[in-house]
Scaffold this motif. Structure first.
Motif, PDB file in Angstrom:
ATOM      1  N   GLY A  58     -19.653 -13.836  -9.577  1.00 48.94           N
ATOM      2  CA  GLY A  58     -19.756 -14.498  -8.285  1.00 48.94           C
ATOM      3  C   GLY A  58     -19.422 -15.967  -8.413  1.00 48.94           C
ATOM      4  N   ASP A  59     -19.578 -16.711  -7.327  1.00 50.47           N
ATOM      5  CA  ASP A  59     -19.267 -18.140  -7.355  1.00 50.47           C
ATOM      6  C   ASP A  59     -20.425 -19.017  -6.898  1.00 50.47           C
ATOM      7  OD1 ASP A  59     -19.154 -17.672  -4.602  1.00 50.47           O
ATOM      8  OD2 ASP A  59     -16.963 -17.570  -4.601  1.00 50.47           O
ATOM      9  N   THR A  60     -21.637 -18.433  -6.780  1.00 48.17           N
ATOM     10  CA  THR A  60     -22.819 -19.201  -6.388  1.00 48.17           C
ATOM     11  C   THR A  60     -24.044 -18.667  -7.128  1.00 48.17           C
ATOM     12  OG1 THR A  60     -21.921 -19.603  -4.172  1.00 48.17           O
ATOM     13  CG2 THR A  60     -24.277 -19.946  -4.450  1.00 48.17           C
ATOM     14  N   VAL A  61     -24.845 -19.586  -7.676  1.00 48.79           N
ATOM     15  CA  VAL A  61     -26.120 -19.240  -8.320  1.00 48.79           C
ATOM     16  C   VAL A  61     -27.238 -19.644  -7.370  1.00 48.79           C
ATOM     17  CG1 VAL A  61     -27.678 -19.751 -10.235  1.00 48.79           C
ATOM     18  CG2 VAL A  61     -25.226 -19.472 -10.661  1.00 48.79           C
ATOM     19  N   THR A  62     -28.105 -18.691  -7.036  1.00 50.36           N
ATOM     20  CA  THR A  62     -29.189 -18.930  -6.089  1.00 50.36           C
ATOM     21  C   THR A  62     -30.528 -18.921  -6.815  1.00 50.36           C
ATOM     22  OG1 THR A  62     -27.932 -17.862  -4.308  1.00 50.36           O
ATOM     23  CG2 THR A  62     -30.313 -18.097  -3.987  1.00 50.36           C
ATOM     24  N   VAL A  63     -31.319 -19.980  -6.596  1.00 54.16           N
ATOM     25  CA  VAL A  63     -32.659 -20.102  -7.184  1.00 54.16           C
ATOM     26  C   VAL A  63     -33.626 -20.492  -6.072  1.00 54.16           C
ATOM     27  CG1 VAL A  63     -34.080 -21.259  -8.905  1.00 54.16           C
ATOM     28  CG2 VAL A  63     -31.647 -20.869  -9.368  1.00 54.16           C
ATOM     29  N   ARG A  64     -34.774 -19.795  -5.994  1.00 57.19           N
ATOM     30  CA  ARG A  64     -35.784 -20.102  -4.975  1.00 57.19           C
ATOM     31  C   ARG A  64     -37.120 -20.392  -5.646  1.00 57.19           C
ATOM     32  NH1 ARG A  64     -33.133 -15.522  -3.204  1.00 57.19           N
ATOM     33  NH2 ARG A  64     -31.848 -15.774  -1.324  1.00 57.19           N
ATOM     34  N   GLY A  65     -37.825 -21.392  -5.146  1.00 56.48           N
ATOM     35  CA  GLY A  65     -39.161 -21.697  -5.643  1.00 56.48           C
ATOM     36  C   GLY A  65     -40.200 -20.874  -4.912  1.00 56.48           C
ATOM     37  N   ALA A  66     -41.126 -20.284  -5.636  1.00 52.04           N
ATOM     38  CA  ALA A  66     -42.213 -19.538  -5.003  1.00 52.04           C
ATOM     39  C   ALA A  66     -43.057 -20.482  -4.149  1.00 52.04           C
ATOM     40  CB  ALA A  66     -43.075 -18.864  -6.060  1.00 52.04           C
ATOM     41  N   VAL A  67     -43.571 -19.959  -3.036  1.00 47.36           N
ATOM     42  CA  VAL A  67     -44.381 -20.788  -2.143  1.00 47.36           C
ATOM     43  C   VAL A  67     -45.650 -21.240  -2.844  1.00 47.36           C
ATOM     44  CG1 VAL A  67     -45.670 -20.816   0.016  1.00 47.36           C
ATOM     45  CG2 VAL A  67     -43.422 -19.707  -0.082  1.00 47.36           C
ATOM     46  N   ARG A  68     -46.222 -20.329  -3.645  1.00 42.94           N
ATOM     47  CA  ARG A  68     -47.455 -20.658  -4.362  1.00 42.94           C
ATOM     48  C   ARG A  68     -47.143 -20.880  -5.838  1.00 42.94           C
ATOM     49  NH1 ARG A  68     -52.117 -16.559  -1.931  1.00 42.94           N
ATOM     50  NH2 ARG A  68     -51.984 -17.269   0.250  1.00 42.94           N
ATOM     51  N   GLN A  69     -47.526 -22.042  -6.346  1.00 42.93           N
ATOM     52  CA  GLN A  69     -47.347 -22.386  -7.749  1.00 42.93           C
ATOM     53  C   GLN A  69     -48.706 -22.659  -8.376  1.00 42.93           C
ATOM     54  OE1 GLN A  69     -44.389 -22.401  -9.316  1.00 42.93           O
ATOM     55  NE2 GLN A  69     -43.004 -22.272  -7.563  1.00 42.93           N
ATOM     56  N   GLU A  70     -48.790 -22.520  -9.706  1.00 40.59           N
ATOM     57  CA  GLU A  70     -50.007 -22.892 -10.399  1.00 40.59           C
ATOM     58  C   GLU A  70     -50.224 -24.398 -10.281  1.00 40.59           C
ATOM     59  OE1 GLU A  70     -49.933 -21.642 -14.416  1.00 40.59           O
ATOM     60  OE2 GLU A  70     -49.657 -19.517 -13.937  1.00 40.59           O
ATOM     61  N   SER A  71     -51.479 -24.826 -10.416  1.00 40.94           N
ATOM     62  CA  SER A  71     -51.813 -26.232 -10.205  1.00 40.94           C
ATOM     63  C   SER A  71     -51.102 -27.156 -11.188  1.00 40.94           C
ATOM     64  CB  SER A  71     -53.327 -26.431 -10.324  1.00 40.94           C
ATOM     65  OG  SER A  71     -53.791 -25.998 -11.601  1.00 40.94           O
ATOM     66  N   ARG A  72     -50.838 -26.675 -12.420  1.00 47.18           N
ATOM     67  CA  ARG A  72     -50.199 -27.541 -13.422  1.00 47.18           C
ATOM     68  C   ARG A  72     -48.683 -27.509 -13.329  1.00 47.18           C
ATOM     69  NH1 ARG A  72     -48.253 -25.467 -18.079  1.00 47.18           N
ATOM     70  NH2 ARG A  72     -48.761 -27.408 -19.168  1.00 47.18           N
ATOM     71  N   THR A  73     -48.119 -26.640 -12.488  1.00 48.02           N
ATOM     72  CA  THR A  73     -46.665 -26.576 -12.297  1.00 48.02           C
ATOM     73  C   THR A  73     -46.378 -26.656 -10.802  1.00 48.02           C
ATOM     74  OG1 THR A  73     -46.765 -24.148 -12.314  1.00 48.02           O
ATOM     75  CG2 THR A  73     -46.257 -25.246 -14.394  1.00 48.02           C
ATOM     76  N   PRO A  74     -46.293 -27.874 -10.261  1.00 43.88           N
ATOM     77  CA  PRO A  74     -46.154 -28.023  -8.812  1.00 43.88           C
ATOM     78  C   PRO A  74     -44.826 -27.558  -8.242  1.00 43.88           C
ATOM     79  CG  PRO A  74     -45.936 -30.138  -9.920  1.00 43.88           C
ATOM     80  CD  PRO A  74     -46.366 -29.159 -10.960  1.00 43.88           C
ATOM     81  N   ALA A  75     -43.842 -27.283  -9.105  1.00 40.76           N
ATOM     82  CA  ALA A  75     -42.532 -26.837  -8.633  1.00 40.76           C
ATOM     83  C   ALA A  75     -41.935 -25.900  -9.680  1.00 40.76           C
ATOM     84  CB  ALA A  75     -41.612 -28.032  -8.392  1.00 40.76           C
ATOM     85  N   LEU A  76     -40.805 -25.308  -9.334  1.00 36.90           N
ATOM     86  CA  LEU A  76     -40.061 -24.451 -10.261  1.00 36.90           C
ATOM     87  C   LEU A  76     -39.026 -25.300 -10.983  1.00 36.90           C
ATOM     88  CD1 LEU A  76     -39.105 -21.646 -11.360  1.00 36.90           C
ATOM     89  CD2 LEU A  76     -37.624 -21.523  -9.334  1.00 36.90           C
ATOM     90  N   ASP A  77     -39.113 -25.337 -12.316  1.00 32.89           N
ATOM     91  CA  ASP A  77     -38.132 -26.070 -13.114  1.00 32.89           C
ATOM     92  C   ASP A  77     -37.289 -25.084 -13.892  1.00 32.89           C
ATOM     93  OD1 ASP A  77     -37.913 -29.172 -13.602  1.00 32.89           O
ATOM     94  OD2 ASP A  77     -39.973 -28.779 -12.964  1.00 32.89           O
ATOM     95  N   VAL A  78     -35.965 -25.165 -13.731  1.00 36.71           N
ATOM     96  CA  VAL A  78     -35.052 -24.247 -14.415  1.00 36.71           C
ATOM     97  C   VAL A  78     -33.907 -25.020 -15.050  1.00 36.71           C
ATOM     98  CG1 VAL A  78     -35.563 -22.336 -12.835  1.00 36.71           C
ATOM     99  CG2 VAL A  78     -33.625 -23.852 -12.355  1.00 36.71           C
ATOM    100  N   VAL A  79     -33.342 -24.434 -16.098  1.00 37.22           N
ATOM    101  CA  VAL A  79     -32.072 -24.885 -16.647  1.00 37.22           C
ATOM    102  C   VAL A  79     -31.045 -23.810 -16.345  1.00 37.22           C
ATOM    103  CG1 VAL A  79     -30.784 -25.344 -18.759  1.00 37.22           C
ATOM    104  CG2 VAL A  79     -33.017 -26.366 -18.432  1.00 37.22           C
ATOM    105  N   VAL A  80     -29.947 -24.205 -15.719  1.00 37.28           N
ATOM    106  CA  VAL A  80     -28.867 -23.282 -15.387  1.00 37.28           C
ATOM    107  C   VAL A  80     -27.702 -23.568 -16.322  1.00 37.28           C
ATOM    108  CG1 VAL A  80     -27.410 -22.346 -13.564  1.00 37.28           C
ATOM    109  CG2 VAL A  80     -29.626 -23.348 -12.976  1.00 37.28           C
TER     110      VAL A  80
END
Length: 343
Positions: A252-274
């Protein structure tokens, strides 16, 4: 928390919206990285464990180093050891690491910096925390990626790139819900500072809870998404992922990443390496610190190392221990991986 952050992502240039009739990639597999230890005993997750090399090509190996909060006296590194036939990319998210090599390259990287070492025909190098960090302890978190070199460039002269955090290209998703750090390659017309022999892209993205990031991605590149921390989903099919998992995506020509609405308290966001690169599609023979095209070339690499033809440890940077013994320790118990029959 990643060291490179932006207080207001709305001020950044934007990742372009997906073009009409874009093909969003689907998830082919999700694997969980086992934990282990590297060098003198620092903790790692083996990000690519259990994944076919043909899906990783042109990448060979990746360790997530930490995340760990060291007590005083605990920080560890590696001793002097050899490499031949590939490139190492060391990305420090938090903390400090020192590199030196027998070709004169090296330096200190910290908090978002990246060092790119092309081993090429052969080099000795060392990676370790600075003395001040050993004494004080502190947070340490990073990645080391191995990028294969094609047969025609296995023997290039070693070189070193020192990329400061400020050189990374910072972008935001169209709604500013994701912060994108382009380390290498072109993403939507924005090019990172890393200069690579093998065409590739490397991106670190922080995706807010509930936000979606659509990254334009070269269709001739493969696509891998590794989760540094947090939870979310990957691909148009929304495959769930969490800390320490690797998703391999299809064409394909697009990579899609979504952050879960609920995260653990020590990880306030989704961090990824693409990651993505142009597959080399050549035979691979790999043992410890050598990545070549044939078993005989690996044997030759060991012979050259024992004969001192891969360089000498600089006199002003004497290691912890004997270089030859440490190199044997690095590869002890590993089997020679030979994919000469795989194309």
């Amino acid at each position: 928390m990643p060291a490179v952050t932006v207080e207001d992502t709305t001020t950044l240039p934007r990742v372009p919206l997906p073009a009409p009739r874009t093909v969003r990639r689907r998830t082919r597999s999700v694997t969980t990285a086992p934990s282990g230890f590297e060098g003198e005993g620092f903790p790692v997750r083996r990000a690519f464990a259990g994944v076919d090399l043909r899906d990783l090509d042109p990448f060979i190996h990746m360790d997530q180093m930490g995340e760990v909060e060291y007590a005083p006296g605990e920080p560890k590194g590696t001793s002097w050891h050899p490499h031949r036939g590939f490139e190492t990319v060391t990305y420090i998210i938090d903390g400090t690491f020192e590199h030196a090599d027998s070709h004169g390259g090296g330096g200190t990287i910290s908090n978002g910096d990246t060092q790119w070492m092309t081993a090429g025909g052969g080099v000795l190098h060392i990676e370790r925390p600075p003395e001040a960090l050993v004494l004080s302890g502190g947070l340490f978190h990073g990645l080391q990626l191995w990028v294969n070199l094609p047969r025609a460039q296995k023997w290039v002269e070693p070189r070193y790139q020192d990329l400061r955090a400020r050189e990374s290209v910072l972008l935001a998703s169209p709604d500013a819900g994701a912060l994108v750090r382009v380390i290498a390659g072109d993403v939507g017309g924005h090019t990172g500072p890393g200069s690579t022999y093998t065409p590739m892209a490397m991106v670190h993205a922080t995706v807010a809870p509930g936000a979606t990031l659509d990254l334009p991605w070269r269709p001739d590149f493969n696509a891998l998404v590794y989760v540094l921390s947090g939870a979310g989903s990957v691909g148009i099919d929304g495959a769930p992922v969490r800390t320490g998992q690797l998703a391999v995506l299809g064409p394909g020509d697009t990579v899609t990443v979504r952050g879960a609405v609920r995260q653990e308290s020590r990880t306030p966001a989704l961090d990824v390496v693409v990651l993505g690169g142009l597959p080399i599609r050549e035979p691979i023979a790999m043992y410890g610190p050598f990545v070549m095209n044939s078993r005989q070339e690996v044997v030759q690499a060991f012979d050259d190392f024992r004969a001192g033809r891969l360089g000498a440890v600089p006199a002003v940077r004497v290691p912890h221990g004997d270089v030859r013994g440490e190199a044997r320790g690095e590869v002890r118990g590993e089997a020679l991986l030979d994919t000469a029959g795989q194309e």
